[in-house]
Design a protein around this motif. Structure first.
Motif, PDB file in Angstrom:
ATOM      1  N   GLY A 126      -6.994  12.279   2.382  1.00 54.52           N
ATOM      2  CA  GLY A 126      -6.530  11.354   3.413  1.00 54.52           C
ATOM      3  C   GLY A 126      -7.600  10.899   4.379  1.00 54.52           C
ATOM      4  O   GLY A 126      -7.379   9.949   5.144  1.00 54.52           O
ATOM      5  N   THR A 184       0.835  -1.208   0.000  1.00 54.91           N
ATOM      6  CA  THR A 184       0.000   0.000   0.000  1.00 54.91           C
ATOM      7  C   THR A 184       0.866   1.253   0.000  1.00 54.91           C
ATOM      8  O   THR A 184       0.557   2.240  -0.685  1.00 54.91           O
ATOM      9  CB  THR A 184      -0.944  -0.005   1.215  1.00 54.91           C
ATOM     10  OG1 THR A 184      -1.754  -1.185   1.179  1.00 54.91           O
ATOM     11  CG2 THR A 184      -1.845   1.221   1.222  1.00 54.91           C
ATOM     12  N   GLY A 208      -3.784   3.319  -0.946  1.00 51.70           N
ATOM     13  CA  GLY A 208      -2.601   4.005  -1.453  1.00 51.70           C
ATOM     14  C   GLY A 208      -2.951   5.159  -2.374  1.00 51.70           C
ATOM     15  O   GLY A 208      -2.183   6.128  -2.501  1.00 51.70           O
ATOM     16  N   ALA A 236       0.980   4.151  -2.714  1.00 51.38           N
ATOM     17  CA  ALA A 236       0.859   5.567  -2.374  1.00 51.38           C
ATOM     18  C   ALA A 236       1.914   6.385  -3.122  1.00 51.38           C
ATOM     19  O   ALA A 236       1.615   7.452  -3.677  1.00 51.38           O
ATOM     20  CB  ALA A 236       1.002   5.770  -0.861  1.00 51.38           C
ATOM     21  N   PHE A 257      -4.205   8.171  -0.001  1.00 52.96           N
ATOM     22  CA  PHE A 257      -3.082   8.570   0.838  1.00 52.96           C
ATOM     23  C   PHE A 257      -1.943   9.141  -0.004  1.00 52.96           C
ATOM     24  O   PHE A 257      -1.268  10.089   0.408  1.00 52.96           O
ATOM     25  CB  PHE A 257      -2.587   7.377   1.665  1.00 52.96           C
ATOM     26  CG  PHE A 257      -3.526   6.979   2.778  1.00 52.96           C
ATOM     27  CD1 PHE A 257      -4.439   7.884   3.303  1.00 52.96           C
ATOM     28  CD2 PHE A 257      -3.508   5.694   3.295  1.00 52.96           C
ATOM     29  CE1 PHE A 257      -5.314   7.524   4.319  1.00 52.96           C
ATOM     30  CE2 PHE A 257      -4.370   5.316   4.307  1.00 52.96           C
ATOM     31  CZ  PHE A 257      -5.271   6.234   4.819  1.00 52.96           C
ATOM     32  N   GLY A 258      -1.725   8.566  -1.183  1.00 49.02           N
ATOM     33  CA  GLY A 258      -0.691   9.091  -2.066  1.00 49.02           C
ATOM     34  C   GLY A 258      -1.014  10.491  -2.540  1.00 49.02           C
ATOM     35  O   GLY A 258      -0.156  11.384  -2.542  1.00 49.02           O
TER      36      GLY A 258
END
Length: 428
Positions: A268, A21, A148, A25, A151-152
């Motif tokens: 996020g 993950t 990911g 990200a 969050f990325g």
């Protein structure tokens, strides 16, 4: 006989999932950073919307999609961990090099390099997850992996805000700052994760790869899930790639750093919640109704798409943010179910190839086409409608792929129980 999936310790399974993950990200940090920094790049290099569209879409996607197939062929035969490690180093390096680009051509070549590297990320990762988690947990595991994405994107926004908040930094510093840490992550992955045992029956081990691929491509619902996510992602990649430009043009006096932080937090939290919930709800609903894996995305998009269309015509900053956010949250629900079905509907000896073919269609059309399509249309409309309304007119066209996606997911939800039963019986 391969050991059962359940024999792998839970703690280690989830550690591997966490590492994959994190890699994913970084995949999205380096993929989406160009769209986040778009207004700054446009100003410094003097680019038009069409040129920006090619940078955000076509130049990245052209070799990303093509290279995915040979990389998947290798991943179904050789160490998937080694392939992911080398790929992460490659795309992170090209992202950092983007910060040194002196002109449009050099930046385009760096984007192509990022695309080549990222081709080796997802297909091997999906194959590893399918070997570590049983089918009944797969949509949840794939949804956790798909975290990911938000969050990325969140890290890309926050890193941009942090670097730019100093007042002296520019978009080049951001590119270098988000690219280099990926190399360190690649080293950590290589030395802490072992190649898992492939979960194949003796019959699957003996089946020729081409036979398995042919069998996969004859499965109607595999195509249904591919086309459903492709049509929606065509529009969503365009939205993500151009939303910073939209907000800067609509709200010209806005604090850019504040806007970057807001979008980072939204990705996020709320977007991540949508991605996670999509996998969990699909797995639970799917126990009694297998069609839920496609029905859930269709219903979610019916909420998000109207909100987006309202947002692009609103002069209220918070209404615009809310509309874009609701589209992101509802769109996030399709990752877990679609990724899971790409594996569950696939013969075990071509799982990486299933994802590669899935992503070939998805990214060639969606990632390559969506941002490019909006960029070209926006440049066309700017002449008669101006910078802001030209982009809004281009956004309006995205209603068409969204509606087609809803219809495709709806059809697939009706057919999916039959195809899953055929897979269960080994009678495809």
């Amino acid at each position: 006989m391969n050991p059962p999936v359940e024999s792998t310790p839970n703690r280690y399974r989830y550690y591997v999932l966490l590492m994959l993950t994190l890699v994913y990200a970084f995949n999205f940090i380096d993929r989406q950073i160009i769209g986040i920094l778009s207004p700054f790049i446009k100003q410094e290099l003097g680019l038009d919307d069409a040129q920006l569209g090619y940078l955000k879409g076509f130049y990245f996607a052209v070799l990303y999609t093509v290279m995915g197939i040979p990389v998947a062929w290798l991943a179904d035969r050789y160490s998937r961990i080694n392939i992911i490690t080398l790929s992460l180093i490659l795309w992170s390096g090209f992202t950092a090099l983007s910060g040194l680009a002196g002109n449009y051509l050099q930046l385009a070549l760096c984007r192509i390099g990022v695309g080549i590297g990222e081709a080796g990320g997802t297909p091997p990762a999906h194959s590893i997850i399918a070997d570590l988690f049983p089918a009944k947990e797969r949509a949840t595991a794939m949804a956790l992996y798909a975290l990911g994405i938000p969050f990325g994107i969140m890290l890309a926004y926050l890193a941009s805000a942090f670097v730019l908040s100093g007042g002296q930094a520019d978009w080049r510093s951001v590119m270098i700052a988000v690219g280099l840490p990926g190399v360190a992550l690649a080293v950590l992955l290589k030395f802490t994760v072992k190649e898992p045992v492939r979960q194949q029956s003796p019959a699957e081990q003996q089946r020729p790869m081409l036979d398995s691929i042919a069998q996969l491509l004859k499965t109607p619902c595999w195509w249904g899930m591919v086309l459903g996510i492709t049509l929606s992602s065509f529009a969503n990649y365009a939205v993500i790639g151009w939303q910073m430009d939209y907000f800067v043009r609509r709200f010209s006096d806005i604090d850019i750093v504040w806007l970057l932080i807001v979008f980072g937090v939204i990705n996020g939290t709320l977007y991540a919640l949508g991605v996670w919930a999509g996998g969990v709800i699909a797995d639970r609903w799917g126990r009694s109704n297998p069609g839920a894996y496609a029905r859930l995305p269709a219903l979610a998009l019916c909420l998000g798409v109207p909100a987006f269309l309202v947002a692009i015509h609103s002069d209220s900053l918070w209404v615009a943010i809310a509309g874009f956010t609701l589209l992101q949250v509802t769109s996030g629900t399709y990752f877990g179910p679609c990724f899971a079905m790409a594996q569950t509907l696939s013969p075990a000896n071509c799982r990486a190839m299933s994802t590669a073919l899935f992503f070939f269609v998805l990214n060639l059309i969606a990632l390559g086409g969506g941002p490019t399509f909006v960029g070209i249309l926006s440049e066309y409309y700017i002449t008669s409608h101006g910078q802001l309304n030209g982009l809004v007119k281009a956004f309006e066209w995205l209603a068409l792929p969204f509606v087609l996606s809803i219809l495709m997911f709806g059809w697939t939800s009706l057919r999916l129980p039959l195809d899953l039963e055929k897979v269960r019986r080994g009678n495809r």
